[in-house]
Design an enzyme around this catalytic site. Sequence first.
Site, PDB file in Angstrom:
ATOM      1  N   HIS A 311     -12.679   1.505   3.550  1.00  0.00           N
ATOM      2  CA  HIS A 311     -13.064   1.801   4.855  1.00  0.00           C
ATOM      3  C   HIS A 311     -12.642   3.070   5.400  1.00  0.00           C
ATOM      4  O   HIS A 311     -13.198   3.550   6.393  1.00  0.00           O
ATOM      5  CB  HIS A 311     -12.642   0.658   5.942  1.00  0.00           C
ATOM      6  CG  HIS A 311     -11.105   0.750   6.303  1.00  0.00           C
ATOM      7  ND1 HIS A 311      -9.985  -0.092   5.800  1.00  0.00           N
ATOM      8  CD2 HIS A 311     -10.477   1.579   7.166  1.00  0.00           C
ATOM      9  CE1 HIS A 311      -8.956   0.186   6.425  1.00  0.00           C
ATOM     10  NE2 HIS A 311      -9.017   1.276   7.215  1.00  0.00           N
ATOM     11  N   ASP A 356     -10.909  -3.719  -0.229  1.00  0.00           N
ATOM     12  CA  ASP A 356     -11.060  -2.706   0.415  1.00  0.00           C
ATOM     13  C   ASP A 356     -10.126  -1.358  -0.037  1.00  0.00           C
ATOM     14  O   ASP A 356      -9.040  -0.989   0.209  1.00  0.00           O
ATOM     15  CB  ASP A 356     -10.205  -2.861   2.027  1.00  0.00           C
ATOM     16  CG  ASP A 356     -10.248  -1.711   2.911  1.00  0.00           C
ATOM     17  OD1 ASP A 356     -11.055  -0.720   2.858  1.00  0.00           O
ATOM     18  OD2 ASP A 356      -9.463  -1.927   3.859  1.00  0.00           O
ATOM     19  N   GLN A 443       1.416  -2.387  11.002  1.00  0.00           N
ATOM     20  CA  GLN A 443       1.378  -1.836   9.554  1.00  0.00           C
ATOM     21  C   GLN A 443       1.227  -0.222   9.778  1.00  0.00           C
ATOM     22  O   GLN A 443       1.339   0.333  10.917  1.00  0.00           O
ATOM     23  CB  GLN A 443      -0.068  -2.166   8.878  1.00  0.00           C
ATOM     24  CG  GLN A 443      -1.247  -2.064   9.859  1.00  0.00           C
ATOM     25  CD  GLN A 443      -2.378  -2.697   9.451  1.00  0.00           C
ATOM     26  OE1 GLN A 443      -2.507  -4.072   9.930  1.00  0.00           O
ATOM     27  NE2 GLN A 443      -3.479  -2.430   8.598  1.00  0.00           N
ATOM     28  N   GLY A 444       1.093   0.534   8.504  1.00  0.00           N
ATOM     29  CA  GLY A 444       0.949   1.833   8.487  1.00  0.00           C
ATOM     30  C   GLY A 444      -0.092   2.506   8.694  1.00  0.00           C
ATOM     31  O   GLY A 444      -1.179   1.820   9.138  1.00  0.00           O
ATOM     32  N   ASP A 445      -0.285   3.680   8.038  1.00  0.00           N
ATOM     33  CA  ASP A 445      -1.712   4.287   8.182  1.00  0.00           C
ATOM     34  C   ASP A 445      -2.605   3.503   7.538  1.00  0.00           C
ATOM     35  O   ASP A 445      -2.386   2.989   6.446  1.00  0.00           O
ATOM     36  CB  ASP A 445      -1.673   5.670   7.557  1.00  0.00           C
ATOM     37  CG  ASP A 445      -1.132   6.762   8.391  1.00  0.00           C
ATOM     38  OD1 ASP A 445      -1.429   6.955   9.755  1.00  0.00           O
ATOM     39  OD2 ASP A 445      -0.388   7.585   7.893  1.00  0.00           O
ATOM     40  N   SER A 446      -4.114   3.358   8.023  1.00  0.00           N
ATOM     41  CA  SER A 446      -4.957   2.583   7.151  1.00  0.00           C
ATOM     42  C   SER A 446      -4.949   3.220   5.963  1.00  0.00           C
ATOM     43  O   SER A 446      -5.084   4.516   5.999  1.00  0.00           O
ATOM     44  CB  SER A 446      -6.393   2.682   7.766  1.00  0.00           C
ATOM     45  OG  SER A 446      -6.682   1.901   8.794  1.00  0.00           O
TER      46      SER A 446
END
Length: 492
Positions: A311, A356, A443-446
């Site tokens: 994504h 993903d 959560q962290g960075d996508s």
Amino acid sequence: MKLALPVILVLFQIYFSLATPLNLEQNRYTIVGGENASILDYPYQVEVLYSNSHSCGGSILNNKFILSAAHCFGSAQASDITIRAGSSYSASGGQILQVKTINAHPDYDPYTQENDVAVLELATDLTYGPGVAPIELPSNTTTFVDDQAANATGWGYTVRYGPYAAAQLQHITVSLLTTETCRSKYYNKYLYDSMICAGELGKDTCTGDSGGPLVSGGLQFGIVSWGVCGADGFPGVYAKVTYYLPFIYNITNNCLPISFKTKNPIPDGRVVGGQKASIEDFPYHLSLLFRGNHICGATLIDKKWALTAAHCVQGFDKNLLSLRAGTSIRNADGQILRLKNAVIHPRYASSLVDFDIAILELAEPVTIPNAKPVDLPKEGGQVPYGVMAAVTGWGAMDEDGDYLQVVYLPTMSRESCMRGYGILTQRMFCAGYFGSENKDSCQGDSGGPLVVNGTIYGIVSWGYGCTKKGFPGVYANVPVLSRFIKKVSNLK
Ligand SMILES: *[C@@H]1O[C@H](CO)[C@@H](O)[C@H](O)[C@H]1NC(C)=O
Ligand SMILES: *[C@@H]1O[C@H](CO)[C@@H](O)[C@H](O)[C@H]1NC(C)=O
Ligand SMILES: *[C@@H]1O[C@H](CO)[C@@H](O)[C@H](O)[C@H]1NC(C)=O
Ligand SMILES: *[C@@H]1O[C@H](CO)[C@@H](O)[C@H](O)[C@H]1NC(C)=O
Ligand SMILES: *[C@@H]1O[C@H](CO)[C@@H](O)[C@H](O)[C@H]1NC(C)=O
């Protein structure tokens, strides 16, 4: 006019009130201008049945919840209502599921049609598959513009004693109108802030079922509510989904995937409650750049290969993407690396955020000394559950936002996480906590890594309400996806 409008409004009640026996001109209930459609193209659409007969439309929020309109239910009992999912036909096929609870909006007003929204809880879970998938909702900041195209679908308006569900699913493209634009078409009356419209002057907008979805760009903006089928100058009126997000999320207990498709398509993962981290301790953490600006995390798995989330890459021109390695500071220092290629998993499904994962091939190898690859899981490996994992990323824009953050979170089996989300595929697992006490569960960075003991097991994928409700983050399962990684990169 003063007299005419109230009359029209009364008619609307009758049109759309299931509980009322009707005797109106029947041609009013047919879909005009629609075309046969396949459920495979509109897999979020379901049929709502009252005593086993077609009554309304709805859309799939997740495998437990259906979105529809309050006016569809009147005084109906949940035991009278079933839904049919995964069929193009109104009278056959698909999965039939019993409704357990009808959650109509408590302030639904049958006279004004305000708050015409209902969330149905199913007694058993839907099974996703061809023609059965959830719809994404816009976020509360997502807007649309007048005349933006949208899809309306359904089997046609129907009434208790009417004929009149079309045998096959119907589809029509209509133009969205904002509340402000539409209000003038209704004489600045009757159109509340919670309503939007779709349709053009003089064209028929009587499409789709009551309760059915109005979708643009994969996001559901409206729920078919009321209107004057076919009357010149009166566009169809829809309950405005963004207005009802708090209600919908409250009923579904926040367990819907967040939308990555905001108008500004930048994924928004962040570390909350983490601590400052140095790139020396997490030398595999990369920043994915679009036009030179950080948009996502990524992970170095070899001197010429990196992983990120599908994504993060989808829809972006690959030539405008690059990576930054070897720095703890967002958008500064380190080494910028051009990409030779970006390969999205061929089965990546944006509606489910499934598969993903994307593999990035660097145009030249990393040379900066403080960038080092992480290990990939062993062949046939599995995510170790119940262990603490390091999730890295750049935090929210405020305090310390430009300095790399790490948060340590417990991994959780897919089964235990499903109790909350109800929507996880084999390619997903969770890490973090349920419950409002733990604020460290974001959560962290996508696209960034989840690492246990020097091995990457997860890619930050999606989540909901990490700061407020303490829902665990959802990660792409790297061991399950490792065949794809090996196939594309030839890495062992
Ligand atoms: C639409 O579908 C119905 C039922 O499947 C069929 O009878 C009809 O011929 C179709 N119409 C068109 C134009 O294909
Ligand atoms: C939008 O949602 C966010 C997060 O849930 C919330 O903080 C904010 O107040 C909402 N904004 C509006 C206009 O409702
Ligand atoms: C309408 O649905 C079709 C089929 O799923 C899709 O290709 C199209 O992009 C949709 N249009 C809009 C405006 O969302
Ligand atoms: C959420 O649901 C609870 C329980 O049904 C209710 O008491 C509360 O008022 C709801 N809150 C909102 C914002 O709808
Ligand atoms: C971490 O990795 C090392 C070396 O690969 C191994 O010896 C150790 O047992 C691992 N620890 C855990 C908790 O898995």
